[in-house]
Design a protein around this motif. Structure first.
Motif, PDB file in Angstrom:
ATOM      1  N   PHE A 111       0.822  -1.215   0.000  1.00 47.24           N
ATOM      2  CA  PHE A 111       0.000   0.000   0.000  1.00 47.24           C
ATOM      3  C   PHE A 111       0.859   1.271   0.000  1.00 47.24           C
ATOM      4  CE2 PHE A 111      -2.414  -3.326   2.246  1.00 47.24           C
ATOM      5  CZ  PHE A 111      -3.566  -3.356   1.479  1.00 47.24           C
ATOM      6  N   ASP A 112       2.172   1.109  -0.131  1.00 46.23           N
ATOM      7  CA  ASP A 112       3.072   2.253   0.025  1.00 46.23           C
ATOM      8  C   ASP A 112       2.859   3.324  -1.043  1.00 46.23           C
ATOM      9  OD1 ASP A 112       4.154   1.088   2.238  1.00 46.23           O
ATOM     10  OD2 ASP A 112       5.919   0.270   1.218  1.00 46.23           O
ATOM     11  N   GLY A 113       2.383   2.941  -2.208  1.00 46.96           N
ATOM     12  CA  GLY A 113       2.230   3.918  -3.295  1.00 46.96           C
ATOM     13  C   GLY A 113       0.877   4.579  -3.347  1.00 46.96           C
ATOM     14  N   LEU A 114       0.136   4.496  -2.266  1.00 47.52           N
ATOM     15  CA  LEU A 114      -1.245   4.972  -2.286  1.00 47.52           C
ATOM     16  C   LEU A 114      -1.349   6.465  -2.614  1.00 47.52           C
ATOM     17  CD1 LEU A 114      -3.718   3.213  -1.848  1.00 47.52           C
ATOM     18  CD2 LEU A 114      -3.899   4.144   0.458  1.00 47.52           C
ATOM     19  N   ALA A 115      -0.403   7.269  -2.143  1.00 42.80           N
ATOM     20  CA  ALA A 115      -0.468   8.721  -2.372  1.00 42.80           C
ATOM     21  C   ALA A 115      -0.448   9.060  -3.856  1.00 42.80           C
ATOM     22  CB  ALA A 115       0.680   9.418  -1.657  1.00 42.80           C
ATOM     23  N   GLY A 334       1.252  -1.815 -13.056  1.00 42.61           N
ATOM     24  CA  GLY A 334       2.664  -1.668 -12.764  1.00 42.61           C
ATOM     25  C   GLY A 334       2.914  -1.515 -11.278  1.00 42.61           C
ATOM     26  N   LYS A 335       4.173  -1.399 -10.922  1.00 44.65           N
ATOM     27  CA  LYS A 335       4.565  -1.305  -9.523  1.00 44.65           C
ATOM     28  C   LYS A 335       3.889  -0.120  -8.852  1.00 44.65           C
ATOM     29  CE  LYS A 335       8.655  -1.042  -6.517  1.00 44.65           C
ATOM     30  NZ  LYS A 335       8.147  -2.117  -5.629  1.00 44.65           N
ATOM     31  N   GLY A 336       3.332  -0.370  -7.663  1.00 44.71           N
ATOM     32  CA  GLY A 336       2.694   0.692  -6.903  1.00 44.71           C
ATOM     33  C   GLY A 336       1.293   1.039  -7.353  1.00 44.71           C
ATOM     34  N   ARG A 337       0.724   0.242  -8.270  1.00 45.06           N
ATOM     35  CA  ARG A 337      -0.594   0.576  -8.820  1.00 45.06           C
ATOM     36  C   ARG A 337      -1.694  -0.401  -8.403  1.00 45.06           C
ATOM     37  NH1 ARG A 337      -0.634   5.719 -11.047  1.00 45.06           N
ATOM     38  NH2 ARG A 337       1.241   6.045 -12.306  1.00 45.06           N
ATOM     39  N   GLU A 338      -1.355  -1.383  -7.569  1.00 42.07           N
ATOM     40  CA  GLU A 338      -2.344  -2.417  -7.267  1.00 42.07           C
ATOM     41  C   GLU A 338      -3.589  -1.856  -6.580  1.00 42.07           C
ATOM     42  OE1 GLU A 338      -2.830  -6.550  -4.662  1.00 42.07           O
ATOM     43  OE2 GLU A 338      -0.845  -5.615  -4.855  1.00 42.07           O
ATOM     44  N   PHE A 339      -3.410  -0.908  -5.660  1.00 44.62           N
ATOM     45  CA  PHE A 339      -4.536  -0.331  -4.938  1.00 44.62           C
ATOM     46  C   PHE A 339      -4.709   1.129  -5.336  1.00 44.62           C
ATOM     47  CE2 PHE A 339      -2.985  -3.808  -2.351  1.00 44.62           C
ATOM     48  CZ  PHE A 339      -4.159  -4.468  -1.996  1.00 44.62           C
ATOM     49  N   GLN A 354      -8.892  -2.452  -6.236  1.00 44.62           N
ATOM     50  CA  GLN A 354      -7.711  -3.306  -6.368  1.00 44.62           C
ATOM     51  C   GLN A 354      -7.706  -3.935  -7.757  1.00 44.62           C
ATOM     52  OE1 GLN A 354      -7.461  -6.371  -3.392  1.00 44.62           O
ATOM     53  NE2 GLN A 354      -5.475  -7.128  -4.066  1.00 44.62           N
ATOM     54  N   GLU A 355      -6.542  -3.867  -8.416  1.00 40.45           N
ATOM     55  CA  GLU A 355      -6.401  -4.549  -9.715  1.00 40.45           C
ATOM     56  C   GLU A 355      -5.511  -5.775  -9.533  1.00 40.45           C
ATOM     57  OE1 GLU A 355      -3.680  -4.793 -11.883  1.00 40.45           O
ATOM     58  OE2 GLU A 355      -2.204  -3.754 -10.642  1.00 40.45           O
ATOM     59  N   PHE A 356      -5.619  -6.724 -10.473  1.00 37.50           N
ATOM     60  CA  PHE A 356      -5.021  -8.041 -10.270  1.00 37.50           C
ATOM     61  C   PHE A 356      -4.037  -8.427 -11.379  1.00 37.50           C
ATOM     62  CE2 PHE A 356      -9.247  -8.444  -8.151  1.00 37.50           C
ATOM     63  CZ  PHE A 356      -8.775  -8.530  -6.857  1.00 37.50           C
ATOM     64  N   GLU A 357      -3.164  -7.509 -11.703  1.00 32.84           N
ATOM     65  CA  GLU A 357      -2.155  -7.780 -12.719  1.00 32.84           C
ATOM     66  C   GLU A 357      -1.328  -9.006 -12.362  1.00 32.84           C
ATOM     67  OE1 GLU A 357       1.747  -5.488 -14.662  1.00 32.84           O
ATOM     68  OE2 GLU A 357       0.572  -4.557 -13.054  1.00 32.84           O
TER      69      GLU A 357
END
Length: 493
Positions: A111-115, A334-339, A354-357
């Motif tokens: 969840f670190d990329g949420l901002a 991509g990285k940081g985009r899951e949520f 939430q996406e499920f790549e």
């Protein structure tokens, strides 16, 4: 004598009344419900030599709220999806079963990329630096809340809502009002507890025992065998299974809806909806607290007032994971985009995505989570109406993208389901050890278990698992060791 002391005394005497009963050799036990707690309790009883069991499950499968279903060609989880609390000082008991024994496919949620991924109501994302400042401030307030919580009396007499704690810290004194603050507040609290901060207990969730004890990491289970494979694995430790892992033991009886439990000093009688009657020495009730609050099961005689009150004091929250399938992808990956979050001016309106790549490659599936009032509202409308609302939100979020109509949707209806009446329990303000002890306490030969009876881990899979063991131990102490007294200290003792 104070009212609470009197209540504790009455409860002790009521339970002590049965202490003189000699435990019959090889007692027969009926377990109501084959979810995680019921199966866990059965396993513990079997390990203690109590093998004359019958498990009555209302549905056509075991696992309860851990249940997979096929959606768009893949198996997804209707209920529990994560192992929550990993990589800490203690081992979450579910983690080694998932990760080592069964080797279920799982993915650490980041969840670190949420901002970077908070979408405005009419498209575009919030400035990352500004969003991060709001996140940092919310985290700081929560940390201060943890310090305050540690100073409160363990009885719960000084407990307060999370919202009250926020106000004490001069944070959103009237509650979050801007779309950005609302979705950040929702993500931190409602997304975890399925109820808003104004009704959620500070003392019982800040800090949260699951993460304090087991670690901050959470792992999403995305295995085609389903998260329920854990329950089947535990059941297979004492119930006969075929080579495919299906339980074929006659002690497990599916599609048996329990409607009446009669109990006396000599034993219990359980009646099911198909007019079958089962007799035993003890019964272990592992239904949800939502079912206990409903009229599905009638107890004869009625449960004593102290027990009924303890049941009614707890909340059965509603947490709804809605899966939506599209003919193509239009969302960032991509990285940081899951949520990613949607900052609506209407709190809780299709807010957490939430996406499920990684989990379900090429499935073109999104998951959006709603809770509480939104869950109840959505359960009352058609799936087509929900699908239309979701597509409208996504078109607002991605105004420059070609957002097609969704091809399929899966909307669980936990609140409307008479066998669950919600998804998991939430501890209200002021409810603490005393009420927990009462909720878990047996009434004569009737015992209780479930995630709601886990003092520190209610609402979680590991809480349900550990609660089954704890409740089984209480029954074992009475049946085998003649230790039938279950003492509940007064609230302020």
């Amino acid at each position: 004598m104070t009212p609470t002391t009197a209540t504790a005394l009455v409860l002790t005497l009521t339970l002590a009344h049965y202490a003189s009963l000699a435990a019959a050799a090889g007692p027969r036990v009926i377990i109501v419900g084959a979810g995680m707690s019921g199966i866990s309790a059965g396993k513990r009883l079997s390990e203690a030599g109590i093998t004359d069991l019958v498990i009555l499950e209302a549905t056509d499968h075991i696992g309860g709220r851990m249940h997979k279903t096929n959606f768009g060609g893949i198996n997804v989880e209707m209920g529990a999806n994560w192992v929550e609390g990993v990589n800490g000082g203690k081992m979450n008991p579910i983690w080694p079963i998932v990760n080592a024994t069964l080797k279920l496919r799982n993915f650490r949620s980041d969840f670190d990329g949420l901002a970077d991924n908070i979408y405005k109501e009419k498209g575009g994302v919030y400035d990352k630096e500004y969003a991060q400042k709001r996140i940092d401030r919310s985290d700081e307030v929560e940390e201060n809340g943890g310090k305050l919580s540690a100073k409160l009396h363990p009885s719960g007499q000084d407990d307060m809502s999370i919202l009250a704690m926020q106000r004490l810290n001069d944070h959103l004194p009237n509650g979050p009002t801007s779309p950005l603050d609302m979705i950040l507040d929702y993500f931190k609290y409602d997304y975890e507890f399925a109820e808003p901060p104004r009704v959620t207990s500070l003392q019982n969730v800040v800090p949260l025992a699951t993460f304090e004890d087991f670690g901050d990491d959470v792992y999403f289970v995305a295995d085609q065998r389903g998260y329920e494979a854990v329950v089947y694995y535990l059941a297979g430790q004492y119930l006969k299974a075929d080579k495919s892992g299906n339980i074929v033991d006659p002690r497990l009886q599916l599609s048996k809806v329990v409607r009446e439990i009669s109990y006396s000093r000599s034993g219990v009688t359980v009646k099911t909806e198909d007019n079958k009657v089962y007799k035993a020495d003890y019964v272990m009730v592992s239904t949800s607290v939502g079912v206990l609050q409903s009229d599905l099961i009638q107890f004869k005689p009625q449960l004593p007032n102290w027990k009924v009150l303890s049941i009614y004091q707890f909340d059965m929250a509603v947490y709804t994971k809605i899966f939506v399938k599209f003919p193509k992808k239009f969302w960032p990956e991509g990285k940081g985009r899951e949520f990613f979050l949607y900052a609506s001016s209407r709190r809780g309106y299709y807010g957490v995505w939430q996406e499920f790549e990684a989990q379900y490659p090429d499935a073109n599936v999104l998951l959006v989570t709603v809770t509480d009032e939104e869950s109840r509202r959505i359960e009352q409308q058609s799936d087509n109406q929900t699908k239309a609302e979701i597509v409208e939100v996504l078109r607002d979020m991605f105004p420059g993208a070609d957002v097609p109509d969704a091809t399929d949707i899966l909307v669980p209806r936990w609140w409307s389901d008479r066998f669950y009446r919600g998804t998991f329990s939430n501890w209200p303000i002021g409810v603490n050890r005393y009420e927990y002890d009462q909720l878990r306490a047996p009434v004569g030969r009737v015992y209780f278990t479930g995630e709601h009876t886990s003092e520190h881990y209610n609402g979680y899979v590991h809480g349900a698992y550990l609660a089954g063991i704890d409740s089984a131990d209480i029954l074992i102490n009475c049946a085998q060791k003649k230790m039938c007294k279950y003492h509940v200290p007064g609230k302020y003792e």
